[in-house]
Write an enzyme that holds these catalytic residues in place. Structure first.
Site, PDB file in Angstrom:
ATOM      1  N   MET A  30       0.691  -1.157  -0.118  1.00  0.00           N
ATOM      2  CA  MET A  30       0.009  -0.113  -0.324  1.00  0.00           C
ATOM      3  C   MET A  30       0.483   0.897  -0.388  1.00  0.00           C
ATOM      4  O   MET A  30       0.393   2.560   0.481  1.00  0.00           O
ATOM      5  CB  MET A  30      -0.986  -0.040   1.127  1.00  0.00           C
ATOM      6  CG  MET A  30      -2.206  -1.231   0.781  1.00  0.00           C
ATOM      7  SD  MET A  30      -3.581  -0.702   1.862  1.00  0.00           S
ATOM      8  CE  MET A  30      -3.410  -0.630   3.508  1.00  0.00           C
ATOM      9  N   LEU A  33       7.139   3.529   1.681  1.00  0.00           N
ATOM     10  CA  LEU A  33       7.533   2.295   1.773  1.00  0.00           C
ATOM     11  C   LEU A  33       8.180   2.400   2.384  1.00  0.00           C
ATOM     12  O   LEU A  33       9.254   3.881   3.016  1.00  0.00           O
ATOM     13  CB  LEU A  33       8.385   2.029   0.234  1.00  0.00           C
ATOM     14  CG  LEU A  33       7.497   1.398  -1.003  1.00  0.00           C
ATOM     15  CD1 LEU A  33       7.469   1.385  -2.352  1.00  0.00           C
ATOM     16  CD2 LEU A  33       6.270   0.369  -0.463  1.00  0.00           C
ATOM     17  N   GLY A  36      11.282  -2.677   5.782  1.00  0.00           N
ATOM     18  CA  GLY A  36      10.620  -4.102   5.594  1.00  0.00           C
ATOM     19  C   GLY A  36       9.945  -4.179   3.935  1.00  0.00           C
ATOM     20  O   GLY A  36      10.050  -5.521   3.715  1.00  0.00           O
ATOM     21  N   HIS A  37       9.161  -3.141   3.723  1.00  0.00           N
ATOM     22  CA  HIS A  37       8.615  -3.461   1.615  1.00  0.00           C
ATOM     23  C   HIS A  37       9.684  -4.264   1.302  1.00  0.00           C
ATOM     24  O   HIS A  37      10.169  -4.549   0.647  1.00  0.00           O
ATOM     25  CB  HIS A  37       7.947  -2.158   1.730  1.00  0.00           C
ATOM     26  CG  HIS A  37       7.019  -1.732   2.346  1.00  0.00           C
ATOM     27  ND1 HIS A  37       6.938  -0.804   2.829  1.00  0.00           N
ATOM     28  CD2 HIS A  37       5.494  -2.370   2.322  1.00  0.00           C
ATOM     29  CE1 HIS A  37       4.738  -0.413   3.631  1.00  0.00           C
ATOM     30  NE2 HIS A  37       4.375  -1.361   3.219  1.00  0.00           N
ATOM     31  N   GLN A  61     -10.484  -3.089   1.804  1.00  0.00           N
ATOM     32  CA  GLN A  61      -9.980  -3.807   3.240  1.00  0.00           C
ATOM     33  C   GLN A  61     -10.026  -2.695   4.571  1.00  0.00           C
ATOM     34  O   GLN A  61      -9.799  -2.587   5.671  1.00  0.00           O
ATOM     35  CB  GLN A  61      -8.449  -4.246   2.776  1.00  0.00           C
ATOM     36  CG  GLN A  61      -7.606  -3.054   2.861  1.00  0.00           C
ATOM     37  CD  GLN A  61      -6.397  -3.504   2.473  1.00  0.00           C
ATOM     38  OE1 GLN A  61      -6.118  -3.738   2.133  1.00  0.00           O
ATOM     39  NE2 GLN A  61      -5.283  -3.089   3.818  1.00  0.00           N
ATOM     40  N   GLY A 147       4.990  -9.942   3.702  1.00  0.00           N
ATOM     41  CA  GLY A 147       5.451 -10.202   5.231  1.00  0.00           C
ATOM     42  C   GLY A 147       4.812 -10.830   6.377  1.00  0.00           C
ATOM     43  O   GLY A 147       3.711 -11.319   6.102  1.00  0.00           O
ATOM     44  N   ASP A 150       2.505  -9.518   8.773  1.00  0.00           N
ATOM     45  CA  ASP A 150       1.207 -10.022   8.431  1.00  0.00           C
ATOM     46  C   ASP A 150       1.109 -10.859   8.554  1.00  0.00           C
ATOM     47  O   ASP A 150       0.882 -11.757   7.416  1.00  0.00           O
ATOM     48  CB  ASP A 150       0.636  -8.974   7.913  1.00  0.00           C
ATOM     49  CG  ASP A 150       0.800  -7.833   8.119  1.00  0.00           C
ATOM     50  OD1 ASP A 150       0.156  -7.146   8.478  1.00  0.00           O
ATOM     51  OD2 ASP A 150       1.849  -6.949   7.364  1.00  0.00           O
TER      52      ASP A 150
HETATM   53  P1  AMP Z   1       1.602  -3.028   3.367  1.00  0.00           P
HETATM   54  O1  AMP Z   1       2.048  -1.307   2.792  1.00  0.00           O
HETATM   55  O2  AMP Z   1       1.406  -2.683   5.188  1.00  0.00           O
HETATM   56  O3  AMP Z   1      -0.281  -3.943   2.883  1.00  0.00           O
HETATM   57  O4  AMP Z   1       2.213  -4.363   3.098  1.00  0.00           O
HETATM   58  C1  AMP Z   1       2.586  -4.499   2.364  1.00  0.00           C
HETATM   59  C2  AMP Z   1       4.069  -5.973   2.176  1.00  0.00           C
HETATM   60  O5  AMP Z   1       4.228  -5.833   3.278  1.00  0.00           O
HETATM   61  C3  AMP Z   1       3.047  -6.898   3.140  1.00  0.00           C
HETATM   62  O6  AMP Z   1       3.280  -8.082   2.403  1.00  0.00           O
HETATM   63  C4  AMP Z   1       3.687  -6.666   4.969  1.00  0.00           C
HETATM   64  O7  AMP Z   1       3.069  -7.838   5.203  1.00  0.00           O
HETATM   65  C5  AMP Z   1       5.158  -6.552   4.593  1.00  0.00           C
HETATM   66  N1  AMP Z   1       5.379  -6.063   5.299  1.00  0.00           N
HETATM   67  C6  AMP Z   1       4.608  -4.577   5.828  1.00  0.00           C
HETATM   68  N2  AMP Z   1       5.247  -4.437   7.371  1.00  0.00           N
HETATM   69  C7  AMP Z   1       6.518  -5.222   7.164  1.00  0.00           C
HETATM   70  C8  AMP Z   1       7.499  -5.383   8.338  1.00  0.00           C
HETATM   71  N3  AMP Z   1       8.258  -4.598   9.211  1.00  0.00           N
HETATM   72  N4  AMP Z   1       8.488  -6.271   7.973  1.00  0.00           N
HETATM   73  C9  AMP Z   1       8.588  -7.526   7.292  1.00  0.00           C
HETATM   74  N5  AMP Z   1       7.409  -6.841   6.545  1.00  0.00           N
HETATM   75  C10 AMP Z   1       6.613  -6.441   5.730  1.00  0.00           C
END
Ligand code: AMP
Length: 288
Positions: A30, A33, A36-37, A61, A147, A150
């Site tokens: 989303m 960034l 983690g991303h 969502q 990740g 989640d």
């Molecule tokens: P989001 O942008 O929050 O929807 O996350 C996109 C992807 O990045 C999802 O697969 C999350 O699980 C992963 N993600 C978000 N934060 C982290 C983190 N701190 N460590 C690892 N993966 C992450």
């Protein structure tokens, strides 16, 4: 890096990769960034011939009253980060094309979405799986990377892939954390300095739960009470859920014998944060 905003353009780009027999990796995000991303992206770059990162703040969502309207966005910064890493394409679909107002088809994974975040956010996983499946059909990746931060979402996507017989390898990668253990999240940007301090209680609670289990505690209730007390000791915190559960199907566990997931969602002021640890009796998959 190719910037793609229409579904047709994305399909054409992907078809070209497939025609060249290139292994295609997709990292759905989303945006806004963080490391983690970027860790997911690096994995895709290392394992695949071509990498697509999607950026889409998925409106379906979010439930009513959640943070859709204030979700942080910085597309220019995101694009620069991805281009610098060597990403091949960034897919930033338009909301009305990916989620047209007359859309009538949604995907719902049952059972494992009844727990944890699915319980607190009844529309959440239906929104996630619908959009992730659409992205899978549009991009047709060989590999999609998510990740473990989640973990429930990761397992829900895995179940969807299994149940709908999709030929996509789902990779889950460990949670990336700040130096004090707080999990990186785009939503951390909402936190004031005091709230950021209180957010540490989440990882501290997980640590205290983990150490009870590693020291032989088998009562999930005792572990949950311990974790609750760590959170409650900080000002401005409100627990949404705290769970000791099965790490694949997320049902609550009473007696801890096998590997368990410690999971929680906590409101820090107006910001809801989630985190989890996978704890095994003789080893621990999260920072030990
Ligand atoms: P989001 O942008 O929050 O929807 O996350 C996109 C992807 O990045 C999802 O697969 C999350 O699980 C992963 N993600 C978000 N934060 C982290 C983190 N701190 N460590 C690892 N993966 C992450």
């Amino acid at each position: 890096m190719q910037e793609i905003s229409t579904i047709q353009q994305m399909k054409d780009w992907s078809r070209q990769s497939r025609n060249n027999e290139q292994r295609l990796g997709l990292v759905p995000t989303m945006g806004f960034l963080h490391e983690g991303h970027l860790n997911l992206v690096r994995h895709s770059l290392a394992q695949c011939d071509r990498t697509v990162v999607s950026i889409f703040v998925n409106p379906i969502q979010f439930g009513p009253g959640e943070d859709l309207a204030r979700y942080p966005i910085d597309l220019e910064r995101d694009k620069k980060l991805l281009a610098d890493l060597g990403v091949d394409a960034v897919f930033i679909p338009k909301k009305d094309e990916l989620v047209p107002p007359d859309m009538n088809t949604f995907v719902q994974v049952e059972n494992l979405t009844e727990h944890l975040c699915g319980h607190s956010r009844p529309e959440f996983f239906r929104g996630v799986t619908t959009i992730v499946l659409k992205l899978f059909h549009i991009v047709q990746p060989d590999v999609a990377i998510f990740g473990e931060k989640d973990r429930q979402q990761l397992e829900v996507v895995r179940k969807m892939i299994e149940d709908l017989n999709l030929d996509i390898q789902i990779v889950g990668l460990p949670t990336i954390r700040e130096s004090d253990g707080v999990a990186l999240s785009s939503r951390n940007s909402y936190l004031s300095p005091e709230e950021r301090e209180s957010a540490r209680s989440i990882v501290q609670a997980l640590e205290s739960g983990k150490s009870l289990i590693l020291n032989g505690e088998t009562s999930a209730e005792i572990v949950k009470n311990q974790m609750r007390s760590v959170i409650a000791s900080r000002t401005g915190t409100r627990i949404d859920y705290i769970s000791v559960c099965d790490p694949r199907r997320f049902g609550e566990i009473q007696r801890i014998e096998n590997p368990v997931m410690l999971a929680m969602a906590v409101h820090i002021g107006n910001t809801r944060l989630i985190d989890n640890y996978l704890v095994e009796k003789n080893s621990c998959k999260e920072p030990c």
